[in-house]
Design a protein around this motif. Structure first.
Motif, PDB file in Angstrom:
ATOM      1  N   VAL A  72      46.299  39.947  41.330  1.00 43.04           N
ATOM      2  CA  VAL A  72      45.865  38.580  40.547  1.00 43.04           C
ATOM      3  C   VAL A  72      45.971  37.737  41.165  1.00 43.04           C
ATOM      4  O   VAL A  72      45.363  37.065  41.375  1.00 43.04           O
ATOM      5  N   ALA A  73      46.707  37.926  42.915  1.00 44.04           N
ATOM      6  CA  ALA A  73      46.340  36.349  43.747  1.00 44.04           C
ATOM      7  C   ALA A  73      44.645  36.575  44.071  1.00 44.04           C
ATOM      8  O   ALA A  73      43.699  36.005  43.970  1.00 44.04           O
ATOM      9  N   THR A  74      44.271  37.733  43.750  1.00 45.12           N
ATOM     10  CA  THR A  74      42.727  37.298  44.223  1.00 45.12           C
ATOM     11  C   THR A  74      41.964  37.478  43.053  1.00 45.12           C
ATOM     12  O   THR A  74      40.858  36.395  42.932  1.00 45.12           O
ATOM     13  N   LEU A  75      42.545  37.698  42.137  1.00 49.40           N
ATOM     14  CA  LEU A  75      41.573  36.914  40.136  1.00 49.40           C
ATOM     15  C   LEU A  75      41.319  35.691  40.654  1.00 49.40           C
ATOM     16  O   LEU A  75      40.773  35.041  40.008  1.00 49.40           O
ATOM     17  N   PHE A  76      42.547  35.181  41.082  1.00 51.35           N
ATOM     18  CA  PHE A  76      43.013  33.971  40.957  1.00 51.35           C
ATOM     19  C   PHE A  76      42.015  32.830  42.044  1.00 51.35           C
ATOM     20  O   PHE A  76      41.827  32.001  41.550  1.00 51.35           O
ATOM     21  N   TYR A  81      37.107  29.635  42.267  1.00 52.77           N
ATOM     22  CA  TYR A  81      36.366  29.106  43.196  1.00 52.77           C
ATOM     23  C   TYR A  81      35.219  29.142  41.662  1.00 52.77           C
ATOM     24  O   TYR A  81      34.737  28.359  41.625  1.00 52.77           O
ATOM     25  N   ILE A  82      35.094  29.870  40.727  1.00 45.82           N
ATOM     26  CA  ILE A  82      34.206  29.995  39.670  1.00 45.82           C
ATOM     27  C   ILE A  82      34.543  28.888  38.460  1.00 45.82           C
ATOM     28  O   ILE A  82      33.356  27.272  38.485  1.00 45.82           O
ATOM     29  N   TYR A  83      35.910  27.996  38.855  1.00 42.40           N
ATOM     30  CA  TYR A  83      36.835  26.647  38.175  1.00 42.40           C
ATOM     31  C   TYR A  83      35.764  25.544  39.136  1.00 42.40           C
ATOM     32  O   TYR A  83      34.973  24.642  38.386  1.00 42.40           O
ATOM     33  N   ASP A  84      35.564  25.874  40.371  1.00 46.84           N
ATOM     34  CA  ASP A  84      35.573  24.805  41.456  1.00 46.84           C
ATOM     35  C   ASP A  84      33.819  24.505  41.154  1.00 46.84           C
ATOM     36  O   ASP A  84      33.222  23.637  40.851  1.00 46.84           O
ATOM     37  N   ILE A  85      32.926  26.066  40.904  1.00 44.27           N
ATOM     38  CA  ILE A  85      31.208  25.960  40.842  1.00 44.27           C
ATOM     39  C   ILE A  85      31.103  25.436  39.006  1.00 44.27           C
ATOM     40  O   ILE A  85      29.895  24.097  39.403  1.00 44.27           O
ATOM     41  N   VAL A  86      31.947  25.446  38.221  1.00 36.68           N
ATOM     42  CA  VAL A  86      31.603  24.823  36.861  1.00 36.68           C
ATOM     43  C   VAL A  86      31.764  23.506  37.032  1.00 36.68           C
ATOM     44  O   VAL A  86      31.082  22.369  36.229  1.00 36.68           O
TER      45      VAL A  86
END
Length: 90
Positions: A72-76, A81-86
């Motif tokens: 779960v922490a890894t997915l977070f 980082y995906i949210y930051d890229i978007v």
């Protein structure tokens, strides 16, 4: 303190705890043998193996729980980082 170093510190601590529990279980299983003791002369071996299996069974839920928390922490972290890229492409 910013969010990213705290996030990586928490993730690193979880991975370290997971690795420690995994190594502990591996050390316990190292002495475990797959044998069937038919004769009563080997009852001390049967008792020793039963004790090892009991300790491994106690550690197993902790290992599964830490594995789930680490996933779960890894997915977070990946999601962050995906949210930051978007957000950078908006």
């Amino acid at each position: 303190m910013t969010f990213v170093p705290v996030m990586w510190t928490v993730w690193g601590a979880m991975v370290l705890i997971l690795a420690s529990v995994w190594l502990y279980r591996s050390r316990l299983e190292r002495d475990e043998e797959d044998q069937i003791f038919i004769d009563d002369a080997f009852s001390h071996e049967r008792t020793a193996q039963a004790a090892i299996v009991e300790r491994v069974n106690k550690v197993q839920p902790i290992l599964r729980g830490m594995m789930a928390i680490t996933i779960v922490a890894t997915l977070f972290v990946i999601g962050y980082y995906i949210y930051d890229i978007v957000n950078q492409f908006k």
